[in-house]
Design a protein around this motif. Structure first.
Motif, PDB file in Angstrom:
ATOM      1  N   GLU A  28      -9.946 -10.540  -2.190  1.00 27.50           N
ATOM      2  CA  GLU A  28      -8.566 -11.063  -2.078  1.00 27.50           C
ATOM      3  C   GLU A  28      -7.875 -10.306  -0.947  1.00 27.50           C
ATOM      4  N   GLN A  29      -7.982 -10.867   0.283  1.00 26.55           N
ATOM      5  CA  GLN A  29      -7.544 -10.115   1.461  1.00 26.55           C
ATOM      6  C   GLN A  29      -6.026  -9.953   1.558  1.00 26.55           C
ATOM      7  N   ARG A  30      -5.279 -10.797   0.839  1.00 24.65           N
ATOM      8  CA  ARG A  30      -3.816 -10.673   0.921  1.00 24.65           C
ATOM      9  C   ARG A  30      -3.327  -9.401   0.239  1.00 24.65           C
ATOM     10  N   LEU A  31      -4.154  -8.840  -0.632  1.00 25.64           N
ATOM     11  CA  LEU A  31      -3.733  -7.616  -1.341  1.00 25.64           C
ATOM     12  C   LEU A  31      -4.070  -6.344  -0.561  1.00 25.64           C
ATOM     13  N   LEU A  32      -4.945  -6.476   0.441  1.00 24.52           N
ATOM     14  CA  LEU A  32      -5.322  -5.293   1.224  1.00 24.52           C
ATOM     15  C   LEU A  32      -4.201  -4.901   2.170  1.00 24.52           C
ATOM     16  N   PRO A  33      -4.022  -3.649   2.465  1.00 24.62           N
ATOM     17  CA  PRO A  33      -4.879  -2.503   2.153  1.00 24.62           C
ATOM     18  C   PRO A  33      -4.516  -1.815   0.833  1.00 24.62           C
ATOM     19  N   PRO A 202       2.473 -12.519  13.107  1.00 21.93           N
ATOM     20  CA  PRO A 202       3.288 -12.246  11.924  1.00 21.93           C
ATOM     21  C   PRO A 202       2.525 -11.809  10.664  1.00 21.93           C
ATOM     22  N   ARG A 203       1.200 -12.037  10.583  1.00 22.01           N
ATOM     23  CA  ARG A 203       0.505 -11.717   9.320  1.00 22.01           C
ATOM     24  C   ARG A 203       0.012 -10.273   9.270  1.00 22.01           C
ATOM     25  N   CYS A 204       0.056  -9.598  10.422  1.00 15.17           N
ATOM     26  CA  CYS A 204      -0.289  -8.161  10.476  1.00 15.17           C
ATOM     27  C   CYS A 204      -1.734  -7.854  10.070  1.00 15.17           C
ATOM     28  N   GLN A 205      -2.665  -8.717  10.473  1.00 16.61           N
ATOM     29  CA  GLN A 205      -4.073  -8.460  10.132  1.00 16.61           C
ATOM     30  C   GLN A 205      -4.588  -7.179  10.777  1.00 16.61           C
ATOM     31  N   GLY A 206      -4.006  -6.794  11.930  1.00 18.99           N
ATOM     32  CA  GLY A 206      -4.447  -5.544  12.574  1.00 18.99           C
ATOM     33  C   GLY A 206      -3.987  -4.338  11.782  1.00 18.99           C
ATOM     34  N   ALA A 207      -2.698  -4.360  11.411  1.00 16.74           N
ATOM     35  CA  ALA A 207      -2.121  -3.204  10.697  1.00 16.74           C
ATOM     36  C   ALA A 207      -2.679  -3.078   9.280  1.00 16.74           C
ATOM     37  N   THR A 208      -2.964  -4.217   8.649  1.00 14.31           N
ATOM     38  CA  THR A 208      -3.409  -4.149   7.261  1.00 14.31           C
ATOM     39  C   THR A 208      -4.934  -4.109   7.165  1.00 14.31           C
ATOM     40  N   THR A 210      -7.669  -4.490   9.830  1.00 13.40           N
ATOM     41  CA  THR A 210      -8.524  -3.725  10.759  1.00 13.40           C
ATOM     42  C   THR A 210      -8.322  -2.229  10.533  1.00 13.40           C
ATOM     43  N   ALA A 211      -7.066  -1.826  10.365  1.00 11.24           N
ATOM     44  CA  ALA A 211      -6.801  -0.396  10.148  1.00 11.24           C
ATOM     45  C   ALA A 211      -7.465   0.082   8.848  1.00 11.24           C
ATOM     46  N   TRP A 212      -7.428  -0.738   7.812  1.00 12.48           N
ATOM     47  CA  TRP A 212      -8.058  -0.362   6.533  1.00 12.48           C
ATOM     48  C   TRP A 212      -9.572  -0.215   6.701  1.00 12.48           C
ATOM     49  N   GLU A 213     -10.178  -1.230   7.400  1.00 11.87           N
ATOM     50  CA  GLU A 213     -11.629  -1.184   7.633  1.00 11.87           C
ATOM     51  C   GLU A 213     -12.032   0.062   8.401  1.00 11.87           C
ATOM     52  N   LEU A 214     -11.306   0.317   9.493  1.00 12.29           N
ATOM     53  CA  LEU A 214     -11.686   1.457  10.341  1.00 12.29           C
ATOM     54  C   LEU A 214     -11.493   2.772   9.585  1.00 12.29           C
ATOM     55  N   ALA A 215     -10.451   2.822   8.755  1.00 11.97           N
ATOM     56  CA  ALA A 215     -10.239   4.024   7.935  1.00 11.97           C
ATOM     57  C   ALA A 215     -11.394   4.181   6.949  1.00 11.97           C
ATOM     58  N   GLN A 216     -11.810   3.064   6.333  1.00 12.61           N
ATOM     59  CA  GLN A 216     -12.935   3.112   5.389  1.00 12.61           C
ATOM     60  C   GLN A 216     -14.209   3.614   6.078  1.00 12.61           C
ATOM     61  N   GLN A 217     -14.398   3.213   7.339  1.00 19.62           N
ATOM     62  CA  GLN A 217     -15.624   3.593   8.051  1.00 19.62           C
ATOM     63  C   GLN A 217     -15.430   4.886   8.852  1.00 19.62           C
ATOM     64  N   LYS A 218     -14.276   5.496   8.696  1.00 24.64           N
ATOM     65  CA  LYS A 218     -13.968   6.771   9.359  1.00 24.64           C
ATOM     66  C   LYS A 218     -14.052   6.679  10.902  1.00 24.64           C
ATOM     67  N   VAL A 219     -13.522   5.595  11.432  1.00 22.58           N
ATOM     68  CA  VAL A 219     -13.420   5.438  12.886  1.00 22.58           C
ATOM     69  C   VAL A 219     -12.003   5.856  13.289  1.00 22.58           C
ATOM     70  N   SER A 220     -11.900   6.711  14.310  1.00 22.74           N
ATOM     71  CA  SER A 220     -10.587   7.168  14.779  1.00 22.74           C
ATOM     72  C   SER A 220      -9.773   5.970  15.293  1.00 22.74           C
ATOM     73  N   HIS A 221      -8.553   5.828  14.809  1.00 22.82           N
ATOM     74  CA  HIS A 221      -7.763   4.653  15.209  1.00 22.82           C
ATOM     75  C   HIS A 221      -6.274   4.893  15.002  1.00 22.82           C
ATOM     76  N   GLN A 222      -5.470   4.069  15.669  1.00 28.66           N
ATOM     77  CA  GLN A 222      -4.021   4.027  15.432  1.00 28.66           C
ATOM     78  C   GLN A 222      -3.566   2.579  15.511  1.00 28.66           C
ATOM     79  N   VAL A 223      -2.568   2.256  14.715  1.00 25.74           N
ATOM     80  CA  VAL A 223      -1.944   0.929  14.790  1.00 25.74           C
ATOM     81  C   VAL A 223      -0.867   1.005  15.868  1.00 25.74           C
ATOM     82  N   ILE A 224      -0.815  -0.016  16.716  1.00 23.52           N
ATOM     83  CA  ILE A 224       0.296  -0.070  17.681  1.00 23.52           C
ATOM     84  C   ILE A 224       1.073  -1.370  17.481  1.00 23.52           C
ATOM     85  N   ALA A 225       2.358  -1.314  17.791  1.00 24.62           N
ATOM     86  CA  ALA A 225       3.157  -2.547  17.767  1.00 24.62           C
ATOM     87  C   ALA A 225       2.592  -3.482  18.828  1.00 24.62           C
TER      88      ALA A 225
END
Ligand code: MRU
Length: 366
Positions: A28-33, A202-208, A210-225
């Motif tokens: 259920e991707q709408r509930l992530l992260p 508007p759906r923020c798939q990057g912030a919610t 991609t950022a969650w995935e990269l955090a899970q896989q321990k890849v260094s990342h930052q969200v940008i506007a």
């Protein structure tokens, strides 16, 4: 990919099929992260609704979901009469096709399932073939993403700063992802790099996502506007951009992807930064002759006028951001012309967008 929830790590695919209950199982991707939850859709209409409502989203993921949804619809047919069965299948196909129009993967995936079904001589055989073909589409999607990783990983050097847009990660596919595949492969090869995830309003798939995935896989990342990328390009802080795609036109090399991709491609060109699109073969459309013919989904105004998040109690809430009396325009995708794209990373290698057509036999085109 592996997901760690409450300290427990398990491998998940984004989409699976439960043949005992005839349900398509989806994260259920709408509930992530905020919450990790797997849900089941009880019939093909519920599966189509889950695609429309973006419970599951991303080109390859909705392709696999549509393939399983078609098998689910086939398996639910009670009779033995082939004529009625074919009519039923046509209805299932149309319902799933209409769920989201821009990505071509659902159509390509369901056509693949239909081709396999035709080899069956009766309803029972066709039902079994439908499920086997949907499973094969899902397995192929994962294999294609792995191959994209192998071809694309060399683009990421030690210290690279990579921009990505929206979510073309494993959540957008069955596993591994496309834009993220070179990142995960480079990580496995021991290189250190940093990823900037456009938040992707508007759906923020990057912030919610991609950022969650990269955090899970321990890849260094930052969200940008979304608006920050131009400044980072100008400062020389981005070395490479990799995005996914919802439809690549095999004849012209044009690429449809999440709204805002075109803007980033223009910026990359202006600053001499390579801009790559990662795509499995199921995302290539060999028929359309112009990007202007791609059906671009216009989504609800509410996505632009407000935002979703969780409140202090952990409950998912929508808040209005924009002026109450204002309306909005919300095209979900844009089209990037081939001259702005350095290369298309496919499971068969990296191609110039304009070279897709002459390599169509290698790339699964007719
Ligand atoms: O609207 P979405 O979230 O389904 O959009 C799809 C996307 O995530 C992107 O456009 C992505 O880069 C391509 S899908 C792999």
């Amino acid at each position: 990919m592996n997901v760690t929830v409450n300290g427990r790590t398990r491998h998940y695919r984004t989409i699976t099929f439960d043949s005992h209950t005839n349900q398509v199982m989806l994260i259920e991707q709408r509930l992530l992260p905020h919450t990790f939850k797997v849900i089941g859709t009880k019939d093909f209409r519920a599966t189509a609704q889950a695609i429309t409502d973006m419970v599951v989203r991303g080109a390859g993921a909705i392709g696999a979901t549509a393939a399983y949804g078609l098998a689910q619809g086939a398996l639910a047919f009670p009779g033995q009469e082939m004529k009625k069965f074919r009519k039923h299948i046509q209805g299932v196909y149309e319902t799933l096709k209409e769920a989201r129009p821009t990505a071509v993967d659902p159509v390509n995936a369901m056509n693949q399932v239909l081709r396999h079904m035709e080899q069956g001589e009766n309803v029972g055989e066709q039902q079994a073939l439908a499920l086997a073909a949907a499973e094969e589409f899902a397995n192929e999607d994962a294999r294609h993403c792995e191959a994209i990783g192998k071809h694309g990983s060399k683009l990421i050097k030690n210290g690279s700063r990579v921009l990505t847009h929206c979510n073309a990660g494993w959540l957008a596919f069955v596993d591994i992802g496309t834009a993220t595949a070179p990142m995960y492969a480079a990580q496995q090869e021991g290189r250190k790099f940093h990823v900037f995830c456009d938040e992707t309003r508007p759906r923020c798939q990057g912030a919610t996502l991609t950022a969650w995935e990269l955090a899970q896989q321990k890849v260094s990342h930052q969200v940008i506007a979304d608006n920050a990328a131009g400044f980072l390009f100008w400062r020389g802080e981005i070395d490479l951009a990799i995005v996914g795609s919802d439809r690549v036109l095999g004849r012209t090399g044009e690429v449809t992807n999440k709204i805002g991709t075109y803007t980033k491609a223009v910026l990359a060109k202006r600053h001499g930064v390579p801009f790559y699109v990662a795509s499995p073969l199921s995302t290539i459309d060999w028929n359309l002759k112009s990007g202007r013919d791609i059906p671009i989904e216009e989504r609800s105004e509410s996505e632009v006028l407000g935002a979703w998040g969780i409140d202090a109690t952990g409950k998912r809430q929508y808040v209005r951001v924009a002026n109450q009396s204002s309306g909005a325009r919300n095209p979900g995708f844009d089209v990037t012309p081939p001259d702005l794209i350095t290369g298309i990373i496919t499971p068969m290698g990296i191609f110039k967008p304009k070279d897709l057509w002459k390599n169509r036999h290698k790339l699964g085109g007719a």
